[in-house]
Scaffold this motif. Structure first.
Motif, short mmCIF file in Angstrom:
data_model
loop_
_atom_site.label_atom_id
_atom_site.label_comp_id
_atom_site.label_asym_id
_atom_site.label_seq_id
_atom_site.Cartn_x
_atom_site.Cartn_y
_atom_site.Cartn_z
N GLY A 45 0.81 -1.21 0.00
CA GLY A 45 0.00 0.00 0.00
C GLY A 45 0.84 1.25 0.00
N VAL A 46 1.94 1.24 0.75
CA VAL A 46 2.80 2.42 0.82
C VAL A 46 3.41 2.72 -0.55
CG1 VAL A 46 4.93 3.34 1.80
CG2 VAL A 46 3.30 2.16 3.27
N LEU A 47 3.93 1.70 -1.23
CA LEU A 47 4.52 1.90 -2.55
C LEU A 47 3.48 2.38 -3.55
CD1 LEU A 47 6.92 -1.19 -2.79
CD2 LEU A 47 7.51 1.16 -2.21
N ALA A 48 2.28 1.81 -3.48
CA ALA A 48 1.22 2.24 -4.40
C ALA A 48 0.87 3.70 -4.18
CB ALA A 48 -0.02 1.36 -4.21
N VAL A 49 0.85 4.11 -2.92
CA VAL A 49 0.55 5.51 -2.59
C VAL A 49 1.61 6.44 -3.18
CG1 VAL A 49 0.66 7.15 -0.68
CG2 VAL A 49 -0.81 5.17 -0.51
#
Length: 392
Positions: free
Chosen positions: A179-183
């Motif tokens: 999720g962090v990378l996608a954000v």
């Protein structure tokens, strides 16, 4: 200073201000409201009085004071008063030094596994990038009311579940990383054309994540992808702001320091041999950056990389991008068959790609209709200008 200038500062500083205030008040909803109140006050005062020496500091201080006032007004118990007093003593030099960590903490808070992956990304885009709910909805190809409901539910869940505002311990990082990378990637994409400050912020966050998770190959891949894409910024638009397609860009004007850094990271990813979606996208961009000044590109290698990417991330958008590469290897007719099988009617680039392929196979009437659909769905004025030229 005009209201438009204040709005530009809002977009640049919103995420920073919210991040700092969340640490102080412990409530994302309250932090957002107070930061928005501070910007309303800025719009009222700055056009006449001029901006303060540190607009970001003024906004954070004003938002904190609004939060203190709110807590005092609403205080019916000692706990409310204690929170307001705590906020009074958390001011001064400490604030500036904590800003970077605060942004990272906010991302990890929004990317808690208790929230659905799509909601994590949407909430962080809203908070970190200062994007409107409508802009976040466009990024997810959903309606604005639907996205507004998702964001409210997410903030309530963080509050009610007591999700902590911190970077998790090392053992907890792997379950948060997707999720962090996608954000970070979507923040970068939002700044791709019109908002370079967002792209720069995404790259800064990418570097922090690589330092935080040096053994995570996808963090390396994402940073490489952003650097290689950012290297083309000087040639992506004309001085007048019109879009320049990749095939028409002057590659000698790309930022070769960023190209070198990005390619070095891609080679490191290849050595690790743990391919993921960001590493593969970075590899595709590295092939483009390898092309000589004539613009020649190894399209067969790009198709092969897209085949791997489809195995990892089989989404319609990836399939659309693969079709663009297929057109250069197998011809536009083969690519058009692939595009026509996709369901991306809300996505303007789908219609733009389809219009290009239809033109190339001689179906000019259908191409015009496709470009008109793309124009109706385009999200930036630069894209609309290019489409009008193609319709010309």
């Amino acid at each position: 200073m005009s209201a438009a200038d204040v709005a530009e500062i809002f977009r640049a500083e919103y995420g920073r201000a919210v991040s700092v205030l969340v640490r102080a008040v412990g409530d994302i909803g309250l932090a957002e409201e107070c930061v928005q109140d501070a910007f309303v006050e800025a719009v009222r005062r700055w056009p006449a009085d001029g901006p303060p020496p540190s607009p970001a500091g003024w906004l954070i201080t004003t938002a904190r004071n609004r939060a203190i006032d709110r807590l005092r007004r609403e205080a019916t118990r000692d706990e409310r008063q204690r929170r307001a007093l705590d906020m009074l003593v958390t001011t001064g030099p400490e604030e500036e030094g904590a800003v970077r960590d605060d942004r990272l903490r906010l991302i990890f808070t929004c990317c808690h596994p208790a929230l659905a992956l799509g909601v994590r990304v949407a909430l962080t885009l809203r908070l970190m990038g200062g994007l409107t709910t409508a802009e976040v909805a466009r990024a997810f190809l959903v309606t604005e009311p639907a996205m507004a409901q998702r964001l409210v539910r997410a903030k309530n869940k963080i509050r009610d579940a007591g999700i902590p505002y911190r970077v998790p311990h090392e053992a907890d990082l792997p379950e948060r990383v997707r999720g962090v990378l996608a954000v970070v990637y979507l923040i970068f994409n939002e700044g791709h054309l019109a908002r370079p400050e967002l792209a720069a912020e995404a790259i800064r966050l990418g570097r922090l994540l690589v330092a935080l998770m040096p053994d995570e190959p996808e963090a390396l891949g994402l940073l490489a992808l952003m650097l290689l894409s950012e290297s083309r910024r000087p040639t992506r638009t004309t001085p007048g702001g019109d879009l320049v397609l990749l095939a028409d860009q002057d590659r000698t004007r790309w930022d070769h320091d960023l190209v070198t850094e990005g390619q070095t990271l891609v080679r490191e990813c290849l050595r690790r041999d743990q391919p993921g979606q960001y590493q593969l996208q970075a590899a595709i961009n590295a092939v483009h950056s390898d092309a000589p000044s004539t613009g020649e590109t190894d399209w067969a290698q790009i198709v092969a990389l897209y085949d791997q990417l489809m195995a990892v991330t089989p989404t319609p958008v990836v399939a659309l991008n693969r079709a663009v590469a297929v057109a250069e290897v197998a011809g536009p007719a083969a690519a058009l068959r692939l595009v026509d099988s996709l369901e991306l009617d809300r996505y303007h680039l789908y219609h733009s790609v389809r219009g290009n392929l239809l033109n190339r196979v001689g179906r000019t009437g259908e191409a015009t209709a496709a470009y008109e659909k793309a124009l109706a769905r385009a999200t930036t004025e630069a894209e609309r200008t290019l489409l009008r030229q193609l319709l010309g």
